[in-house]
Design an enzyme around this catalytic site. Sequence first.
Site, PDB file in Angstrom:
ATOM      1  NE  ARG A   1       1.087   8.746  10.584  1.00  0.00           N
ATOM      2  CZ  ARG A   1       0.231   9.326   9.738  1.00  0.00           C
ATOM      3  NH1 ARG A   1       0.676  10.091   8.759  1.00  0.00           N
ATOM      4  NH2 ARG A   1      -1.067   9.158   9.877  1.00  0.00           N
TER       5      ARG A   1
ATOM      6  CG  HIS B   1       1.431  15.600   9.373  1.00  0.00           C
ATOM      7  ND1 HIS B   1       1.594  14.586  10.281  1.00  0.00           N
ATOM      8  CD2 HIS B   1       0.765  15.032   8.337  1.00  0.00           C
ATOM      9  CE1 HIS B   1       1.042  13.472   9.824  1.00  0.00           C
ATOM     10  NE2 HIS B   1       0.531  13.726   8.634  1.00  0.00           N
TER      11      HIS B   1
ATOM     12  NE  ARG C   1       4.266  -5.891   3.256  1.00  0.00           N
ATOM     13  CZ  ARG C   1       3.291  -5.682   4.135  1.00  0.00           C
ATOM     14  NH1 ARG C   1       3.332  -6.262   5.308  1.00  0.00           N
ATOM     15  NH2 ARG C   1       2.271  -4.910   3.863  1.00  0.00           N
ATOM     16  CB  THR C   2       5.093  -8.819  -3.241  1.00  0.00           C
ATOM     17  OG1 THR C   2       3.935  -8.041  -2.913  1.00  0.00           O
ATOM     18  CG2 THR C   2       5.249  -9.943  -2.245  1.00  0.00           C
TER      19      THR C   2
ATOM     20  N   GLY D   1       2.418   2.001  -3.256  1.00  0.00           N
ATOM     21  CA  GLY D   1       0.960   1.821  -3.141  1.00  0.00           C
ATOM     22  C   GLY D   1       0.263   2.976  -3.837  1.00  0.00           C
ATOM     23  NE  ARG D   2      -6.200   3.038  -2.341  1.00  0.00           N
ATOM     24  CZ  ARG D   2      -6.268   2.295  -1.226  1.00  0.00           C
ATOM     25  NH1 ARG D   2      -5.463   2.538  -0.220  1.00  0.00           N
ATOM     26  NH2 ARG D   2      -7.141   1.322  -1.138  1.00  0.00           N
TER      27      ARG D   2
ATOM     28  CB  ILE E   1       4.605  13.133   2.294  1.00  0.00           C
ATOM     29  CG1 ILE E   1       4.448  11.966   1.317  1.00  0.00           C
ATOM     30  CG2 ILE E   1       5.291  14.305   1.645  1.00  0.00           C
ATOM     31  CD1 ILE E   1       3.163  11.980   0.580  1.00  0.00           C
TER      32      ILE E   1
ATOM     33  CD  GLU F   1       4.060  14.902  12.687  1.00  0.00           C
ATOM     34  OE1 GLU F   1       2.855  15.194  12.799  1.00  0.00           O
ATOM     35  OE2 GLU F   1       4.546  14.385  11.678  1.00  0.00           O
TER      36      GLU F   1
HETATM   37  C1  DGY Z   1      -3.213  10.605   7.146  1.00  0.00           C
HETATM   38  O1  DGY Z   1      -4.289  10.580   6.549  1.00  0.00           O
HETATM   39  O2  DGY Z   1      -2.830   9.671   7.844  1.00  0.00           O
HETATM   40  C2  DGY Z   1      -2.378  11.837   7.004  1.00  0.00           C
HETATM   41  O3  DGY Z   1      -1.160  11.728   7.599  1.00  0.00           O
HETATM   42  C3  DGY Z   1      -3.131  13.040   7.473  1.00  0.00           C
HETATM   43  O4  DGY Z   1      -4.001  13.355   6.494  1.00  0.00           O
END
Ligand code: DGY
Length: 331
Positions: free
Chosen positions: A246, A293, A184-185, A162-163, A244, A275
């Site tokens: 979750r 995080h 997924r696609t 994605g982005r 980076i 966390e």
């Molecule tokens: C988010 O935006 O969900 C990041 O994990 C924290 O900036």
Amino acid sequence: MPDMAQSRLKVTVTRKLPDIVEARLAALFDAAFNPSDEPLSPSALLKAAQETDVLAPTLGDRLDADFFEAVGDRLKLVANFGAGVDHIDVAAARRRAITVTNTPSVLAEDAADMAMALILAVPRRLVEGVRALEEGAFHGWSPTWMLGRRVKGKKLGIIGLGRVGQAVARRARAFGLEIHYHNRTPINPHVEAELEATYWESLDQMLAHVDIVSVNCPHTPATFHLLSRRRLELLQPHAYIVNISRGEIIDETALADMIAEGRLGGAGLDVFEQEPRPNPKLLAAPNVVLLPHMASATVESRIEMGERVIINIKMFADGHRPPDRIIPGLE
Ligand code: DGY
């Protein structure tokens, strides 16, 4: 919707935001802040939400089905400060006709910088080198000391193009990595061609093929432990994992065990399942770089995230659909 434009909307912010963001919120709305930045207890969060029109929470605040059951009729908008909304039960919010928004896009480039930093830091043993120097273990250059692995030419498998994933891919290409991805696609063919990215419908097959994995998908019920023990075991023993997104997307216990047993090359993690406490085996491993995080932690990102929160609230108050609405099931 009540006639919010006529009276000043009450907006409650759960954590300390950048001063410039709080000043703008205070100018536009009847805003309540949390100058101490202490996370609210569940009962304090519920009470604050019951007494406001708009809640601006962030990722430490748990807004689950029970919360929305109990929140009453006043709350109309949850304008999350952050991109991830896995702490908010969006379907339960919708059942109470409460709109949920987030702050996508604005943090993508900074988050991708951090993923790239980890993609470089782990194979090149950056943090180990810093520690060796600090601990007095550097006794002069040696042909065979502190050898890492070359980054150029390695295969990077991005989970979630994605982005943020695409921003990681652009950086990785500049470092000579080959881009593979699982979604997924498949993505737009023009973007895929620009990134010279190879789509893998099968995550299992991609994992067995790549040298470095970058986790860039959101955490949803479908991605919880997507990198399960079984899938981690598909990786080659020299493979590295960077996350980076979750912590919940990786079975952290399995990852920590495999790293401790020397069955993976290493890991670079900015996020954890529980966390703020990473698995102790990860903390002890020399080939693991752990960050608290902080992938979106730049002054610029945090101000722009605040601006998105304000835009979403303002559009909502003016009777329009806020631009960053979350649709249940598509979060
Ligand atoms: C988010 O935006 O969900 C990041 O994990 C924290 O900036």
